[in-house]
Design an enzyme around this catalytic site. Structure first.
Site, PDB file in Angstrom:
ATOM      1  N   LYS A  38      -7.530   7.453 -12.963  1.00 24.41           N
ATOM      2  CA  LYS A  38      -8.711   6.740 -12.455  1.00 24.41           C
ATOM      3  C   LYS A  38      -8.409   6.233 -11.057  1.00 24.41           C
ATOM      4  CE  LYS A  38      -6.929   2.351 -12.776  1.00 24.41           C
ATOM      5  NZ  LYS A  38      -6.648   1.476 -11.608  1.00 24.41           N
TER       6      LYS A  38
ATOM      7  N   ASP B 296      -7.283  -2.143 -18.640  1.00 26.54           N
ATOM      8  CA  ASP B 296      -7.887  -0.886 -18.191  1.00 26.54           C
ATOM      9  C   ASP B 296      -8.139   0.100 -19.327  1.00 26.54           C
ATOM     10  OD1 ASP B 296      -7.841  -1.829 -15.622  1.00 26.54           O
ATOM     11  OD2 ASP B 296      -6.189  -0.564 -14.933  1.00 26.54           O
TER      12      ASP B 296
END
Length: 288
Positions: free
Chosen positions: A19, A144
């Site tokens: 990401k 996350d």
């Protein structure tokens, strides 16, 4: 036989995508010591790969050819054991990891591996948990993890757990990987870190809000990261993802990203990947 050769025998092989934080604003510190954030997550079509085969004896076993990957403290093993405990499942799992994402790079390697593990085990153990429940468990492993469980680009708030799906542009990115692991705890405890950025209240997030509040502190502490930002900045806007160490720049097409990559990766490690608002993990899960 190596772990990667063993992976060829796995029941299920899934990606664990990287990401990027397209922006990261720090709004303040909470009484519990965590920081209130606003950030924009987008996935890359590049990442680790994990293989899974069910065991009948309840054991969780991780194999990898990468030196220095711990077993019991690894997020993959923690995720598997947490799901096993919470679900009451008596089955185990053999897990193989092909590691491509750097540790301490700010591109979500450990969190993504954990999310892929949760989704894979939910499928293979036939638990029937929904995304909400898996994301809630994922949050206990790391802030996350939920965005990887949900698999959609998102504007994140709180400590990163309050997610609003978004659909930013999907350019090609060149990601540079300075050979240094940045300590997130060290950056967030730095007295000079910006902690008073006003919250963004406009949706969708205005394009000009692409600053990373950690960048100045990371550049000061890690000259390798500063050097990578400066070099990439000669070709495009160079940004820091998370607390680093990875830095990235957007390009309109693969050819331009590859051209700059060829120039910069003579002295720096890096890779070119397409931005994606639906993670490649979820695209694969949809066809199982």
């Amino acid at each position: 036989m190596t772990a990667l050769q063993d992976m060829a025998k796995a029941q299920l092989v899934l990606p664990a995508p990287a990401k990027l934080n397209l922006m990261l604003h720090i709004l303040g510190r909470r009484p519990d010591g965590y920081h209130e954030l606003q950030t924009l997550f987008q996935f890359l079509d590049y990442g680790d790969e994990l293989g899974f085969t069910v065991r009948e004896d309840g054991e969780i076993r991780l194999q990898t050819d990468v030196p220095g990957v711990p077993h019991d403290s690894n997020l993959i093993v923690k995720a598997a054991r947490a799901l096993q405990k919470q679900s009451g499942c008596t089955l185990g799992m053999d897990i193989w990891l092909e590691k491509r994402l750097p540790m301490g790079g700010g591109i979500g390697g450990g969190s993504s591996d954990a999310a892929t593990t949760l989704l894979a085990l939910n499928h293979l153990w036939q638990l029937g948990w929904d995304e909400d429940r898996l994301a809630q468990l994922g949050l206990t492993l790391g802030a996350d993890v939920p965005v990887f469980v949900r698999g959609h680009a998102a504007f994140a708030e709180g400590v990163g757990e309050i997610l609003t799906p978004v659909d930013p542009e999907e350019p090609w990115y060149l990601v540079l990987v300075p050979q240094v692991a940045v300590s997130t705890a060290e950056i967030f405890s730095d007295p000079l870190l910006t902690r008073d950025t006003p919250p963004i209240k406009v949706r969708p997030v205005p394009k000009g809000n692409s600053r990373n509040d950690c960048k100045a502190v990371v550049e000061r502490r890690y000259p390798e990261v500063r050097n990578a930002l400066n070099l990439l900045g000669n070709f495009t806007e160079a940004k820091l993802t998370g607390t680093g160490s990875c830095v990235f720049g957007a390009f309109p097409n693969k050819a331009e990203a590859d051209k700059v990559s060829a120039l910069l990766t003579e002295t720096l490690t890096g890779f070119v990947a397409k931005g994606s608002n639906i993670s490649m993990l979820h695209r694969k899960l949809q066809i199982l």
